[in-house]
Design a protein around this motif. Sequence first.
Motif, short mmCIF file in Angstrom:
data_model
loop_
_atom_site.label_atom_id
_atom_site.label_comp_id
_atom_site.label_asym_id
_atom_site.label_seq_id
_atom_site.Cartn_x
_atom_site.Cartn_y
_atom_site.Cartn_z
N ASP A 1 0.82 -1.20 0.00
CA ASP A 1 0.00 0.00 0.00
C ASP A 1 0.86 1.26 0.00
OD1 ASP A 1 -2.17 -1.68 0.05
OD2 ASP A 1 -2.55 -1.46 2.21
N GLU A 2 1.97 1.23 0.74
CA GLU A 2 2.83 2.41 0.80
C GLU A 2 3.50 2.67 -0.55
OE1 GLU A 2 3.77 5.71 2.42
OE2 GLU A 2 2.85 4.21 3.75
N PHE A 3 3.91 1.59 -1.23
CA PHE A 3 4.49 1.74 -2.56
C PHE A 3 3.45 2.25 -3.56
CE2 PHE A 3 8.18 -1.01 -1.38
CZ PHE A 3 9.17 -0.16 -1.84
N VAL B 1 13.62 5.67 -2.50
CA VAL B 1 12.52 4.81 -2.97
C VAL B 1 13.08 3.69 -3.85
CG1 VAL B 1 10.42 4.72 -4.36
CG2 VAL B 1 10.80 6.64 -2.80
N ARG B 2 13.97 4.05 -4.77
CA ARG B 2 14.55 3.05 -5.68
C ARG B 2 15.32 1.98 -4.89
NH1 ARG B 2 17.17 6.33 -8.76
NH2 ARG B 2 19.22 6.17 -7.77
N ASP B 3 16.12 2.40 -3.93
CA ASP B 3 16.93 1.45 -3.18
C ASP B 3 16.07 0.48 -2.36
OD1 ASP B 3 19.21 2.58 -4.18
OD2 ASP B 3 19.69 3.76 -2.38
N ILE C 1 7.91 3.00 5.53
CA ILE C 1 7.06 3.99 6.18
C ILE C 1 7.81 5.31 6.35
CG2 ILE C 1 5.90 4.58 8.34
CD1 ILE C 1 5.18 1.61 8.61
N SER C 2 9.08 5.22 6.75
CA SER C 2 9.89 6.43 6.94
C SER C 2 10.07 7.19 5.63
CB SER C 2 11.26 6.05 7.50
OG SER C 2 12.10 7.18 7.59
N ILE C 3 10.34 6.45 4.53
CA ILE C 3 10.51 7.10 3.22
C ILE C 3 9.18 7.68 2.75
CG2 ILE C 3 11.06 6.68 0.79
CD1 ILE C 3 13.02 4.49 1.82
N GLY C 4 8.09 6.93 3.01
CA GLY C 4 6.78 7.42 2.60
C GLY C 4 6.41 8.73 3.30
N GLU C 5 6.84 8.86 4.55
CA GLU C 5 6.58 10.10 5.28
C GLU C 5 7.48 11.23 4.81
OE1 GLU C 5 7.19 8.94 9.28
OE2 GLU C 5 5.17 8.11 9.55
#
Length: 800
Positions: free
Chosen positions: A36-38, A65-67, A123-127
């Motif tokens: 869902d986050e992706f 995101v890529r990594d 989650i951290s990257i999504g935020e």
Amino acid sequence: MTESAVSSLLEKLAMFVEKEMNLWKGVSGEIELIRDEFERMKAFLERAESLKDDHPDLKVWVKQVRDVAYDVDDILDEFMLNLGRDHGDGVMKYLHKIKLSIKNLKERHQLSSKIIDIKTRVISIGEGHRRYHFQSYCTEQSAIASTKGTSWHDLREDAFPVEEGELVGIDKPKEELIKWLVDREPGLKVVSILGMGTTLAKGVYDNHQVKAYFQSHAWISVSQSYTIQDILRDMIEQLRGEIKQQVPKGIESMNSMQLKQIVKEFLQQKRYVIVLDDVWNLEALEGIKNALPNGSSCSRIIITTCIADIANVPSNQSKVYNRQPLSPEESWSLFYKKAFRGNPCPPHLEHLSQQILKKCEGLPLAIVAIGGLLFAKDVQEWEMITCSLGAEIESNNMMQIFRKILSLSYNDLHYNLKSCFLYLGVFPEDHVIECMRLICLWIVEGFVEEREGMTQDEVGQRYLKELINGSLVQIAETTLDGRLKSCRVHDLMRESILSKLRDENFVSFASKHKAQLQERVRRLLVQYTCNETLKWLNLLSLRSLLIFELEKLSSLDENFVPSGCRLLRVLDLGDSSLPKFPQQILVMFHLKYLSLRRTKVCIIPKSIGKLQNLETLDLKHTLVSEVPMEITKLKKLQHLLVYSYALITTPQTFGLRKGFSAPQGIEVLASLQKLSSVKARGGRRKNTMQELGELSQLRRLGVSNIRKDDAKELCHSLEKITNLRSLCVTTESESEVIDLDFLSSCPPLLRTLNIEGCLRKLPHWLPLLNNLARVRLIWTRLKSSPLIAFRNLPNLVEHI
């Protein structure tokens, strides 16, 4: 390309959620949360990709995101690799299951830890994009995004290709250069074209007057990565091939002095013209000139270069043509063709067109690229593109202009097309790329989407046409019926691609001078290095390995595939001197594409059946004459290409193409789209021709060693293969007479038909093939000419 990586990952996660979730006990909630986050990230990525170059913090976020997408992909592939291992049969398989059930407790715990860690990172990257207020960047191009229509891809598909557009303004300079070449001034003279002159040089070189005036001709692409020995060998092959002479034996091992002597002896007393295209340093030019005799035969060298010091070197005794910008009239004519496809310019776009042409300052490549970009755009997009070109074009620095144009054209592509375009950078400089091979690689890399009513091959062909129509790729060769055969990328375009590849960590390169690589490499191109260097590379995340021009392998060491590359999906070892099938390949459960083309491999092991995800097996021009029964386990196989050509011994040689013996049961390979060339019987009891009828997805089929008794079964099978586009039939011998008249309904989509062998009569269905574009009837010994039957075929462009 981050968006492409995330899209591919989402497809895989969806498959796991649907089919494999019972195997992910304890972490199913985490898997769904990651998916869902992706999904949310993907919704923002398209705009983030086009804006990141101007926003460093956004660029960092896209890289994160890529990594993390790559890390999730690694975890899923490792899990499937362990799940898909072949553990034998019977008691051994039972004992393995007991052993694995104990081992899996530990692995499951490790897997759960990895998934939880990944979830925290995701989650951290999504935020991150919310914390850095990345939404504000989106408004900068909201107007642009809203103007993109769903039919953009289809509208661009019929735009003019680069080569046609570049012909504007070429007639006068071509006439002038031809006069310089045929002026009968004695001695060896050099004619230099300064600037981007390849198209102009090609027009001069192919001119009938030039061809007739000179006795010998050769076109040599020099490039930045030249070796004098390779250039001289190429020259010898072209010069001798022009008059059907064989090259001297042992030419591959000769040094430069020996090669120069062969060239000089051949050209002595001849009037010749040699084109040296894309010369980047004086040393290359002088090294080649030293091999050419300076007699009184009015011979000429044509060089193209972007470096003035090379064009104007005093020792050349040269005439220099400085590639001039197009005149305002010529610029408008070229822009008119690209931006409006010959239709009148709308009045509201005339002022913007004049602004753009003023900034392009007559540079053909800039005009072609911008014109192709603007085709089918509305006035808002015209205004945005006109303003964003800025001072880079006005500076008249070709590299800066080209990079800016590339950036505009690149950012306008769909994310799948961006990945396809960047992939062109993995091919070496000046490499002519076979279109079928390129599209096949795009597919297995996951760049080609599935569309209803189309095969992925057909979608890939549309992608390539779109890149050509957008002036990003050049056509190198087409078939007589207009199909794309090969393509290439201009050197300046490739340099721009490489800068993006490095920025995206899209591909890495290994050579003699660079063998140290990061462990996170996903794609690796190997050129001019040795197998010993490769063998010790430990690249756990590597997905694609392509080898070009590898140094000669040791006869005792064919196992040069890098260790630890268990997750490989693409392995192309073509054109290497590989002596036998590498055993390391057999543990690569995820492998989709395997090419051993033009190697010395002669036996395919039975354990090939372990490669259950294989989609393409390319064994063309190898020594393989049969494949094992276990190949029928490869249910995903789409392309099985196994054939070679015998050496020509006489002008009347029959049956040059040699096929392979297929195992019984080949009809279970229901996904096959290309099968070539399969022998009719191969010593089996059951007729292979009967089994072919079950392969209803076939688009291309080649069959050989046909006997009289096989023809009827072949016809019955062809009636079932309604998607067939290409058919090649060869009889067992030139005296074997076959009857192909048993076919009651012919394949309606057939475009290419080759029949080699004696026919009892011309098949009645042949004149009914309305889509047929190319037909070759060889050794048929028909009593009457088939031309009457061909006259009503509306699409036929070639018949022999």
